[in-house]
Design an enzyme around this catalytic site. Sequence first.
Site, mmCIF file in Angstrom:
data_model
loop_
_atom_site.group_PDB
_atom_site.id
_atom_site.type_symbol
_atom_site.label_atom_id
_atom_site.label_comp_id
_atom_site.label_asym_id
_atom_site.label_seq_id
_atom_site.Cartn_x
_atom_site.Cartn_y
_atom_site.Cartn_z
ATOM 1 N N GLU A 161 0.854 -1.187 0.000
ATOM 2 C CA GLU A 161 0.000 0.000 0.000
ATOM 3 C C GLU A 161 0.885 1.231 0.000
ATOM 4 O O GLU A 161 1.796 1.354 0.818
ATOM 5 C CB GLU A 161 -0.926 -0.017 1.233
ATOM 6 C CG GLU A 161 -1.904 1.141 1.217
ATOM 7 C CD GLU A 161 -3.051 0.990 2.229
ATOM 8 O OE1 GLU A 161 -3.418 -0.147 2.575
ATOM 9 O OE2 GLU A 161 -3.580 2.023 2.663
ATOM 10 N N ARG A 162 0.628 2.105 -0.940
ATOM 11 C CA ARG A 162 1.453 3.316 -1.101
ATOM 12 C C ARG A 162 2.921 2.967 -1.372
ATOM 13 O O ARG A 162 3.823 3.676 -0.937
ATOM 14 C CB ARG A 162 1.357 4.245 0.110
ATOM 15 C CG ARG A 162 -0.061 4.566 0.532
ATOM 16 C CD ARG A 162 -0.868 5.104 -0.601
ATOM 17 N NE ARG A 162 -2.262 5.332 -0.204
ATOM 18 C CZ ARG A 162 -3.191 5.672 -1.078
ATOM 19 N NH1 ARG A 162 -2.919 5.794 -2.363
ATOM 20 N NH2 ARG A 162 -4.430 5.878 -0.683
ATOM 21 N N ASN A 204 -3.402 -1.657 7.957
ATOM 22 C CA ASN A 204 -4.734 -2.130 7.577
ATOM 23 C C ASN A 204 -4.640 -3.642 7.467
ATOM 24 O O ASN A 204 -4.185 -4.174 6.465
ATOM 25 C CB ASN A 204 -5.170 -1.525 6.237
ATOM 26 C CG ASN A 204 -5.315 -0.016 6.319
ATOM 27 O OD1 ASN A 204 -5.925 0.516 7.245
ATOM 28 N ND2 ASN A 204 -4.745 0.681 5.348
ATOM 29 N N LYS A 284 -3.717 0.048 14.298
ATOM 30 C CA LYS A 284 -4.550 1.108 13.719
ATOM 31 C C LYS A 284 -5.981 0.751 14.088
ATOM 32 O O LYS A 284 -6.547 -0.191 13.540
ATOM 33 C CB LYS A 284 -4.366 1.138 12.201
ATOM 34 C CG LYS A 284 -5.237 2.170 11.479
ATOM 35 C CD LYS A 284 -4.956 2.179 9.957
ATOM 36 C CE LYS A 284 -5.798 3.240 9.252
ATOM 37 N NZ LYS A 284 -5.547 3.260 7.790
ATOM 38 N N GLU A 288 -10.346 4.822 9.593
ATOM 39 C CA GLU A 288 -10.600 4.498 8.191
ATOM 40 C C GLU A 288 -11.183 3.095 8.032
ATOM 41 O O GLU A 288 -10.780 2.338 7.151
ATOM 42 C CB GLU A 288 -9.316 4.660 7.361
ATOM 43 C CG GLU A 288 -8.817 6.099 7.379
ATOM 44 C CD GLU A 288 -7.546 6.344 6.570
ATOM 45 O OE1 GLU A 288 -6.795 5.376 6.374
ATOM 46 O OE2 GLU A 288 -7.331 7.486 6.143
ATOM 47 N N ARG A 321 -1.720 3.855 17.027
ATOM 48 C CA ARG A 321 -1.734 5.027 16.137
ATOM 49 C C ARG A 321 -2.837 6.017 16.512
ATOM 50 O O ARG A 321 -3.942 5.620 16.874
ATOM 51 C CB ARG A 321 -1.915 4.591 14.682
ATOM 52 C CG ARG A 321 -0.673 3.882 14.151
ATOM 53 C CD ARG A 321 -0.926 3.365 12.754
ATOM 54 N NE ARG A 321 -0.411 4.231 11.713
ATOM 55 C CZ ARG A 321 -1.105 4.703 10.696
ATOM 56 N NH1 ARG A 321 -2.395 4.450 10.594
ATOM 57 N NH2 ARG A 321 -0.536 5.432 9.767
ATOM 58 N N LYS A 362 1.022 11.037 13.853
ATOM 59 C CA LYS A 362 1.519 11.588 12.589
ATOM 60 C C LYS A 362 2.047 13.004 12.800
ATOM 61 O O LYS A 362 1.507 13.741 13.630
ATOM 62 C CB LYS A 362 0.413 11.600 11.533
ATOM 63 C CG LYS A 362 0.084 10.204 11.036
ATOM 64 C CD LYS A 362 -0.723 10.197 9.735
ATOM 65 C CE LYS A 362 -1.016 8.745 9.355
ATOM 66 N NZ LYS A 362 -1.613 8.593 8.027
ATOM 67 N N ASP A 367 -2.398 14.223 6.933
ATOM 68 C CA ASP A 367 -1.890 12.931 6.489
ATOM 69 C C ASP A 367 -0.735 13.107 5.514
ATOM 70 O O ASP A 367 -0.904 12.891 4.311
ATOM 71 C CB ASP A 367 -3.034 12.157 5.818
ATOM 72 C CG ASP A 367 -2.664 10.724 5.497
ATOM 73 O OD1 ASP A 367 -1.696 10.228 6.083
ATOM 74 O OD2 ASP A 367 -3.346 10.113 4.654
ATOM 75 N N GLU A 389 5.260 9.932 13.790
ATOM 76 C CA GLU A 389 5.247 9.147 12.555
ATOM 77 C C GLU A 389 5.522 10.043 11.353
ATOM 78 O O GLU A 389 4.850 11.050 11.131
ATOM 79 C CB GLU A 389 3.883 8.445 12.390
ATOM 80 C CG GLU A 389 3.819 7.583 11.119
ATOM 81 C CD GLU A 389 2.544 6.750 11.009
ATOM 82 O OE1 GLU A 389 1.861 6.552 12.033
ATOM 83 O OE2 GLU A 389 2.238 6.311 9.887
ATOM 84 N N GLU A 395 3.920 8.999 -0.777
ATOM 85 C CA GLU A 395 2.503 8.920 -1.107
ATOM 86 C C GLU A 395 1.988 10.229 -1.708
ATOM 87 O O GLU A 395 1.373 10.217 -2.769
ATOM 88 C CB GLU A 395 1.694 8.559 0.147
ATOM 89 C CG GLU A 395 0.198 8.553 -0.105
ATOM 90 C CD GLU A 395 -0.613 8.126 1.108
ATOM 91 O OE1 GLU A 395 -0.020 7.793 2.147
ATOM 92 O OE2 GLU A 395 -1.858 8.122 1.000
#
Lengths: 680, 680
Positions: A161-162, A204, A284, A288, A321, A362, A367, A389, A395
């Site tokens: 991812e990313r 995720n 997490k 989301e 997170r 973060k 983001d 983070e 990204e």
Amino acid sequence: MIMLKEYDCWLQKRKITAGINVPDTVFAHKGGEVSDRAVKEFVCGIDRLLGFKPKVSRKIAAGKSGVFLGLVSGMKDAPECCGAKNWDAKCSLSENGFFIKAAEKQIFIAGKDEPGLLYGVFRFLSLLALGLIKNVFELCDSPVSALRMINHWDNFDGAVERGYAGNSLFYKNGGFDFDRQRIEDYARLLASIGINRVSINNVNVRANAKLLITEKYLKDAGKLADIFRRFGIRLLISVNFGAPWSLGKLPTADPLDEKAADWWKNRVALIYKYIPDLAGFLVKADSEGEPGPFQYNRTHADGANMLAKAVKPFGGIIVWRCFVYNCVQDWRDKNVDRARAAYDHFIQQDGAFDDNVILQIKHGPYDFQVREPVSPLFGALKKTRHVMELQITQEYTGHQIDLCYLPWVWEDIMRYDSAHGEKSSIMELTAKREEGLCGIEGFSAVVNVGLDGNWTGHTLAQANLYGYGRMAWNPAVTAKEIAREWSALSFGLNETARKIENILLKSYPAYEKYNAPFGVCFMVTPNTHYGPNIEGYEFSRWGTYHRASADAIGIDRTPSGTGYTSQYSPKNAALFADPSTCPENLILFFHRLRYDYKMKNGQTLLQNIYDTHFEGYDDVAAMLEDWKSLENSLESEVYNSVLSRFERQLVNAREWRDQINTYFRRKTGIGDNRGRVIYD
Amino acid sequence: MIMLKEYDCWLQKRKITAGINVPDTVFAHKGGEVSDRAVKEFVCGIDRLLGFKPKVSRKIAAGKSGVFLGLVSGMKDAPECCGAKNWDAKCSLSENGFFIKAAEKQIFIAGKDEPGLLYGVFRFLSLLALGLIKNVFELCDSPVSALRMINHWDNFDGAVERGYAGNSLFYKNGGFDFDRQRIEDYARLLASIGINRVSINNVNVRANAKLLITEKYLKDAGKLADIFRRFGIRLLISVNFGAPWSLGKLPTADPLDEKAADWWKNRVALIYKYIPDLAGFLVKADSEGEPGPFQYNRTHADGANMLAKAVKPFGGIIVWRCFVYNCVQDWRDKNVDRARAAYDHFIQQDGAFDDNVILQIKHGPYDFQVREPVSPLFGALKKTRHVMELQITQEYTGHQIDLCYLPWVWEDIMRYDSAHGEKSSIMELTAKREEGLCGIEGFSAVVNVGLDGNWTGHTLAQANLYGYGRMAWNPAVTAKEIAREWSALSFGLNETARKIENILLKSYPAYEKYNAPFGVCFMVTPNTHYGPNIEGYEFSRWGTYHRASADAIGIDRTPSGTGYTSQYSPKNAALFADPSTCPENLILFFHRLRYDYKMKNGQTLLQNIYDTHFEGYDDVAAMLEDWKSLENSLESEVYNSVLSRFERQLVNAREWRDQINTYFRRKTGIGDNRGRVIYD
């Protein structure tokens, strides 16, 4: 012609002239596997830089010429001149620290612990390659932060991812599938820049990854841990908070339900059977779409502490997170401000977390945008352990197609003063050790590597990984220093490396100029996050709006608006809330301004948008020319691969420039005051 | 309580009171398999409607009471009263036509050919169910169009491109995988509405679908053909123009290269071995990345004719799509107008195509938008055979989540007058048979079915499939007639069906109102094509821009702009080029207008945008209420499944309303003159 083995990154085999005499014997006790690795790295490192392999003697011969490698505590066998004990006192080495001393016939490298020795060896080799070790040399160094983490967003199907550098190093076709040598090379690269924690799967946790904590997969995870362990790196596993329900088939994953807690305890015992030194879990939750304690009307402290208690007997931590926000927001609703979310959710719970819970925050409230303010949690959070983070994978910063040298902005972050009392900049908070108060214990970052031959897709993006390691170790290191080090380590001590260093330094300002203007954020293509789409997030559920009208743009986050500025210390709250004192590179993050707002340079906001976008494109064009000037200095493979990325970047910069400029021209009916082309 | 077996669509088993006496004996010669199917359908149809199964006698007993089924040419055995020969002359039946005559004790259904008999039987049963056959009844009917085609955009992996009703009926996991009974039921549904051609694979021929024309897959394709054949349906296969190169490993697929042509000849021979009655190939060439003759600097006629010659000996046709345009357009370039593309490419080649090539022309110049002008090729193309392509699957019309009754707009299309001479409306061009001139030979349409239990996802979307068949048969049938027929056939002759009919009729105007305004097109979410994204295509490569500025919106396509209007007949060119005569539902397709442009109702364009969007949402809310009023009349499964779609549609309509209104309010700074809420 500079030959670059891209795969070797900053650990190139390149014959140098040493500034000192390196003896041909290494004295080192047989130690643990990390110590032994340090000795091995020393021998290999000397071989790749000086072309000979020192022999290793396990019997310390005091007074002899030689290289003495060991732990501080073991240096009592070493020659008197070393004064190991004095050094230790003098340096007050902390965990993972080391000292290096070079005299005429002797070199000493001693670690506070085994990883410290390994870091000392890598640092010695770097300094040697950089020509910075001469005759008499002394250095003692300890990492400022204890936790220097890498996060992998790798999925079991092999996608990352990313990820923009090929598929996962760890997974393929629904399970583990890795090349042991490649993992070892990767661990070595990470160790060479001081990384000591790696989380191995996407936060995720979906599909087969949910089964990572079952015996079927733990065996392979254990093998991965075995490799990383030799380099002083401990693993973390990302877990799905709903596992007691989704995996354990319990009726609930409620953190206050004893059965759920017991399920985790049993599961943790199983996991530690396979990975006895697992650092812990990365979670997490309620983010989301991922499950979390909110589903059961519990707090995040309830959720994290339940897991913390399960891993505590094994010395584990829970990295939790703080990326928690309403991701099904209604764009019509101006009362909800996503920027407020992390602070609102977590500040109230400061002190409610167990002592082996570490919040991962973060760096900014959104983001990983190209320019965000630093999260108001830093400096404000006093009684809860936490790390910052960052994001190494590009990204929102160009997908490793565009060059974007990230230490440039990380430096700004590290130097940002939270203004919560004395010495409260991010780098000072990281160094802070006060009784009963929690500073920043370290950093975590989504990595930019994959199966690509050069690890990072864009060869120059290796600098971002290198830079992260260096800054995580010591946030006071500057972006310029890192650029110089990395360029010289990769390309040698020469004019070409200096030119590449300069290209790196230009790249972030250029990217920022052609991107969303003045901290307004999210004008990027939805989902992919590459290239412009100015209204792409404007009516979405993600809570990131700029609300550009015919007259004005931006969100008022002052007390007259969403009140987000009030989450900062009084000093910063006032600073940000007043457009005249708010840093201009963030002015559209904090304020809604008319296009005719006069910026400090005397031009309107609108004209500044046009100017920066014309400049940003021109900067990329200049970077491309700079790169072309290196054609004869670089082997063609490296030259061409980077060239083709610069060419793609120019296309992207052109789209950004023209779409942004056209968008605002259409909105306002006002063109560029210097008459440059803006399409209508 | 109305019971609906959704799977049976408009062929419900529902006890009716017949308006005539239906004898209990069917007299029919043993015929071909389609004739036999017709007899079988008659018997089953009477059973499901009247509850008894007539017995079938193969021996025609003149003068007896009975149902006489056969071909016109075979009716000489039937009782004198029938006057078969006179009927044939009187009706001048064409291919696939039929006549029906009901007298007191005798019913005659005769086809011009076997499919004609089958169509006659289905029509008889429909009319019976609708209560339209009373005592003495006579009807002769022939299809206006010879080609009544269905296109499947089904991929070998089982996904359906732009499919919203489940996976493919034909494929799964990279190859054929179908339920024979399901295919038979599908063929029966299609035959019952007169469909006679089905193309079985996506026009984007990629991955394994490229191998469809190899022996490995042709065997299964043949089995599929066997099923459809029994219902008078012949198959087409979509082929990849680059096959000689990609499949045949030839160095080129150049249509003028003999080896490429020979490769196709051999391949065609192989294909016809497995499917001897294959109707031919459907080809998307030089379109959205598919290979085509342009790659070799050849014309489309070169490409199509080469294939046409290969299939000619087998009686095959080449259906060649005209959806050819530059799909990598630069949004900055206003000289290129995608709307011009099909006409520009194909009008010059009128007459250059072989007589077994049939151009398939999308109804509008763009791509199945909610409102487009009719393509200027219709009426202008004189010497090339062609059909019109419609879209039953709701790609841009709500994904079968939103109800959008398409015959409503098809009726407008059918009645559009191309003004190329006398009788030049689409429906008249379809009926036209003039020596040396080509009218419209029929219709083709991307279908809306999949493995969902109700075939079409939204149960009421069955009306679109039904309506397509009816209009392809006879373009003069009105949307209202079709809505009445379909509702009554599906729900019975009752008040509930009438209410559903009214909901259908409201649905298209509602959808159009809340969508992109006044023919401006493409304000839809990119890729998915569901929901609003007003600038989603504004800076893309697809050539579909509205260029909304602070003052105006739309593309000037008059001679002062892109000149697209000049592609129409002089009368229509003038009509469209003048905003005062241009139909207002298309005014933003043809013109760039200021927001303060006064529309015929005296309100500004801007206010009209606001008004239609408020109305569109309100219409959906009303449709939802209408549906709710049926709760007690319908079984809960059908009621709830449609209800949940209406609820989702209301959410979608709200997004369209608010995003469009907010977008224009932000652009202009002007609110609604009636003070309704427009978010800022």
